[in-house]
Design an enzyme around this catalytic site. Sequence first.
Site, short mmCIF file in Angstrom:
data_model
loop_
_atom_site.label_atom_id
_atom_site.label_comp_id
_atom_site.label_asym_id
_atom_site.label_seq_id
_atom_site.Cartn_x
_atom_site.Cartn_y
_atom_site.Cartn_z
N ARG A 56 0.89 -1.17 0.00
CA ARG A 56 0.00 0.00 0.00
C ARG A 56 0.92 1.21 0.00
NH1 ARG A 56 -2.88 4.02 0.93
NH2 ARG A 56 -5.02 4.00 1.61
N GLU A 64 -11.34 3.66 -5.24
CA GLU A 64 -11.52 2.22 -5.32
C GLU A 64 -11.86 1.84 -6.76
OE1 GLU A 64 -10.93 0.16 -2.82
OE2 GLU A 64 -10.48 1.83 -1.49
N ARG A 98 -0.97 -5.56 4.74
CA ARG A 98 -0.17 -5.05 3.62
C ARG A 98 0.99 -4.22 4.16
NH1 ARG A 98 -5.02 -2.15 0.44
NH2 ARG A 98 -5.08 -1.23 2.51
#
Length: 176
Positions: A56, A64, A98
């Site tokens: 990320r 999104e 992440r």
Amino acid sequence: MRLRFPFAVCLALLLPPLLSQAASSSRTCLVVGISDGDTLTARCGRLGAYEEVKVRIAAIDAPERAQPYGQRSRQALSRICYFEQAVITERDTDRYGRTVADVRCNGEDAGTRMVAEGWAWVYDFNGIATRRGGELFKLQDSARAQRLGLWAGARPQPPWEWRRRQREDHPDRFLF
């Protein structure tokens, strides 16, 4: 007995900087996938011992995939990093496991470029963008003023607001 005290003091003084340095170490990886405008998958390591890492990008939040401009933001990150060697400097781990990191592709900071081109918002979680001197905020203001990328839309909705609205409108989809 006298040697233990100075050793303990030295260890206490040296350990935090060493741990901090280790936590922000960089590694070069091949970008093998782009999930959206702020998340990529990189293959790190050596031949026969690769590790795939979901990354990320620190200090940004992109639309999104199902959100307006989501696909175009994803394509923009692909143009910058897909199948390129990336220098990944880890900063944190998010709640999804992440790696949160600064990512450089072709010598350029990917997060900075995504904001400058108008494909991502500055996301100052943990104050990362502020600690960098606020340059990302200036780039975001410039992209907005020039109506670049997602700023061409009438009222672009930040992804964190879009996600909240999705959870409210469709609670059955978000059972976690």
